[in-house]
Write a protein that holds these residues in place. Structure first.
Motif, short mmCIF file in Angstrom:
data_model
loop_
_atom_site.label_atom_id
_atom_site.label_comp_id
_atom_site.label_asym_id
_atom_site.label_seq_id
_atom_site.Cartn_x
_atom_site.Cartn_y
_atom_site.Cartn_z
N GLY A 190 111.83 30.88 74.25
CA GLY A 190 111.11 32.14 74.21
C GLY A 190 111.36 33.00 75.43
O GLY A 190 111.51 34.22 75.33
N THR A 191 111.39 32.35 76.61
CA THR A 191 111.65 33.08 77.85
C THR A 191 113.08 33.60 77.88
O THR A 191 113.35 34.72 78.34
CB THR A 191 111.41 32.17 79.06
N GLU B 98 113.54 36.67 75.39
CA GLU B 98 112.57 37.75 75.49
C GLU B 98 113.25 39.10 75.75
O GLU B 98 114.07 39.24 76.66
CB GLU B 98 111.57 37.46 76.62
#
Length: 729
Positions: free
Chosen positions: A682-683, A686
């Protein structure tokens, strides 16, 4: 419901369903070479014809599609000469080559498909000639592969296939093309058809530059296979029209073949009568339909008037013709009945013009007449039986500036314009406006004479940016000599624009690329390129005192899609060693694959690759060679907001392009340097809009990036792939 055969190609499928079974077995068991995959076919054991074919289709479909490719190609070739005009092409060649008994066997075959297969299996060379003859009938559809020349015959006897000294022609072509092995010549007489007079066809086959490919063997070992790719050019000589039509992939080969044929076969003195490349410049008739008279001592031209003009109005589907007598003034008639110069201004182009000429020779009281008709690429002069009239016609066309000869750029011009020609080659589109050519300091007409440009049309809408006026404008009729009216989108008068600037030209890539590659000859010697992609060619190996360096030539690296595509190709060729990628235009990238990138324009010395340029090139290579292996530490080198290069020691540098890719790699490198190494999915994604880090790359590049430069080490965590580096865990 019909069965689907996913592995079986359509040509093989069609042949299995239609060919007689004994002949079909012979075709499917045929092997063209030892390198072709050997396929063992389990033939059905049944006497029922329909059941036999159905079982065979199923068994063939069970074989891997890759192994079936040679069979599919073979079936396609056989079927191509069994439909349309293929059977007549095949039978004509067979009639010229085979004996009476063999022809009886051929004609005894039940249908065209069986006759095609019979010649393929029994006499493969004749089958190849039939394929060349069949292709020659579709010559003019070949576009970029086609050139036509007019020639003067220096011999008095009839030229046919039997009168061609094939050995002398082969020797001359081998020398002029600087080939390592002798060319082979096959000649054939072509019969007259309703559309074409009787002709002579000459097929020239020769080996290309030595090439290699890594062959992955069944035991897992890769071994190189060296080969010379076959090249072929076909020439058709039509005596009645005195024209040569030549088809082949290389423009230089087409020109040299035409010269050699004229010299050896036609006995033409090329020093005094060079081949005329057929191109007629009709632009003068947009200004006036009147022709000036020459003042020559050897002939008195008393009248030369345009008597016929055929215009295309708006587009080439609308035609307007006007024909008058030599006593009429066609310009006055056009003015009176058709609106005169207004018609010329609105015309899209000319498809046919005819000029009537009255002349007398010194010492002769009798006047003579001559009619010359011509279009963009064709005239009636080559069919004139009187050489005196042919010569006069060509002299007049040249005097009026209508006939253009092919005048290739000489060494001085190439050196002078090479940096600009590189910029032209790097242009992203094949069409370019005259204004842009002028801005580069080039002469569009000279480039047309050299075969580099071809006039396409006039732009009807252009973009202007003058005096705070910015936007699209419509181009109207000619407002004054050399200028056309510019009209705003709301009908407002915006003055005029130069006709030369709004003319649209097509870049003939094959001619331009050949000029540029020939300029690399000091590095490679006899240049023989391998086309790896439309934007990338492999030129050869540069032999220096220390090593042999692979040389590539690339263009359009400023296009993201092109950059990614070429990066994948070059990384797949890393077994060839660290090389040099010469680029047509400037680029911030210093490496591409395991290669050092150098803009060719930065290396030139007075437009040439001389000793000084080679020394600078070698110095750059030595400096960049270490980074081509990945350097000494993990680095992301930025070249601006949209491009970067990832270096990992021991891995080939990776070109990174676009915001998504840069964000992903930047975060992975930052994680690696922090000592944490891993970063959550997710990071990592992003702000990219991608569902996975690998999705930031186009589909064709993902397999060569994900798992090679970064990896999904454990669920929901990613890291750079640096396990091979000392101290990694």
């Amino acid at each position: 419901m019909s069965r689907k055969f996913r592995n079986l190609g359509p040509e093989t499928h069609e042949l299995v369903e239609t060919a007689p079974i004994p002949l079909l077995q012979e075709i499917l068991e045929y092997r063209g070479s030892d390198t072709e995959p050997e396929i063992t076919i389990d033939w059905p054991a049944t006497d029922d014809d329909e059941e036999w074919r159905s079982l065979l289709l199923g068994r063939l479909n069970a074989i891997a599609s890759d192994n079936l490719r040679p069979m599919e190609d073979r079936c396609r070739r056989i079927r191509s000469l069994a439909v349309g005009k293929g059977p007549t092409s095949l039978e004509h060649v067979a009639a010229k080559r085979r004996s009476h008994e063999e022809l009886e066997n051929l004609h005894a075959q039940p249908d065209a498909l069986c006759r095609s297969a019979w010649l393929f299996l029994r006499h493969s060379e004749d089958f190849e000639d039939a394929e060349a003859f069949h292709a020659a009938r579709q010559y003019r559809d070949f576009g970029k592969m086609y050139d036509s020349f007019e020639a003067t015959v220096g011999r008095t006897d009839r030229v046919d296939s039997g009168s061609i000294d094939e050995a002398a022609l082969a020797s001359l072509l081998t020398a002029k093309l600087e080939l390592p092995s002798r060319v082979t010549i096959r000649s054939l007489d072509l019969p007259a058809t309703p559309n074409h007079p009787a002709s002579v066809m000459v097929i020239v086959r020769h080996g290309g530059p030595l090439s290699s490919v890594l062959n992955y063997k069944g035991n897992g070992i890769r071994m190189p296979i060296y080969f010379r790719p076959p090249n072929e050019a076909t020439l058709i000589w039509t005596p009645a029209e005195r024209t040569m039509e030549i088809c082949g992939p290389a423009p230089k080969v087409r020109k040299i073949l035409g010269d050699a044929f004229a010299e050896v076969v036609l006995k033409t003195d090329l020093s005094s009568k060079p081949l005329s490349w057929r191109r007629y410049d009709l632009s003068r008739f947009r200004k006036s339909l009147t022709l000036p008279l020459p003042s020559w001592d050897d002939v008195d031209v008393s009248a030369a008037r345009l008597i016929e003009v055929e215009l295309r109005l708006g587009n080439w589907s609308r035609r307007l013709s006007l024909r008058v007598t030599i006593d009429d003034d066609i310009e006055a008639v056009a003015q009176r009945y058709l609106g005169g110069d207004r018609i010329l201004k609105h015309a899209e182009g000319f498809s046919r013009l005819a000029v009537a000429v009255h002349y007398t020779r010194p010492g002769s009281k009798k006047g003579r007449s001559l009619e010359i008709s011509f279009g963009d690429t064709r005239s009636n002069l080559q069919s004139k039986p009187d050489p005196e009239q042919r010569d006069l016609g060509y002299r007049l066309l040249q005097f009026w500036g209508i006939l253009d000869r092919l005048q290739v750029l000489d060494d001085r011009e190439i050196s002078q314009f090479l940096p600009v020609l590189l910029a032209l080659h790097d242009f992203p589109e094949d069409e370019i406006a005259g204004g842009m050519i002028r801005q580069h300091g080039l002469d569009a007409k000279r480039l047309m004479q050299a075969g580099v440009l071809e006039l396409r049309k006039k732009q009807n809408i252009v973009l202007i940016d003058e005096d705070d006026d910015f936007g699209d404008v419509n181009i109207g009729p000619m407002a004054e000599p050399g200028h056309a009216a510019a009209v705003g989108l709301h009908g407002e008068d915006l003055g005029s624009v130069s006709l030369e600037d709004i003319r649209q030209y097509v870049i003939r890539r094959e001619w331009l690329e050949e000029i540029l590659v020939t300029a690399l000859k000091p590095l490679i010697g006899r240049v023989g390129v391998e086309q790896l992609d439309g934007d990338l060619i492999y030129v050869g190996r540069w032999r220096t005192s220390d090593a042999e360096i692979p040389i590539y030539f690339a263009r359009r690296l400023d296009q993201a899609n092109t950059l990614q595509h070429l990066d994948v190709i070059l990384r797949s060729r890393q077994d060839g060693g660290i090389g040099i990628v010469l680029t047509a235009g400037p680029t911030p990238f210093t490496h591409l694959g395991p290669n050092v990138v150098m803009p060719l324009g930065d290396l030139l010395s007075d437009g040439k690759i001389d000793d000084a340029a080679q020394a600078a090139m070698l110095e750059r290579f030595k400096i960049g060679r270490w980074l081509a292996l990945g350097g000494s530490e993990v680095t992301l080198a930025r070249f601006g907001p949209m491009s970067a290069m990832l270096y990992i020691p021991g891995l080939t540098p990776l070109a990174v392009s676009g915001v998504k890719q840069i964000l992903v790699i930047e975060r992975l490198v930052a994680a690696h340097r922090s000592g944490v190494a891993e970063i959550r999915t997710g990071t990592l994604i992003e702000g990219t809009g991608a569902r996975s880090p690998r999705d930031a790359w186009p589909s064709h590049a993902r397999a060569s990036v994900a798992g090679v430069y970064f990896e999904n080490h454990r669920q929901n965590f990613w890291r750079l792939k640096t396990g091979h580096l000392p101290g990694s865990t």
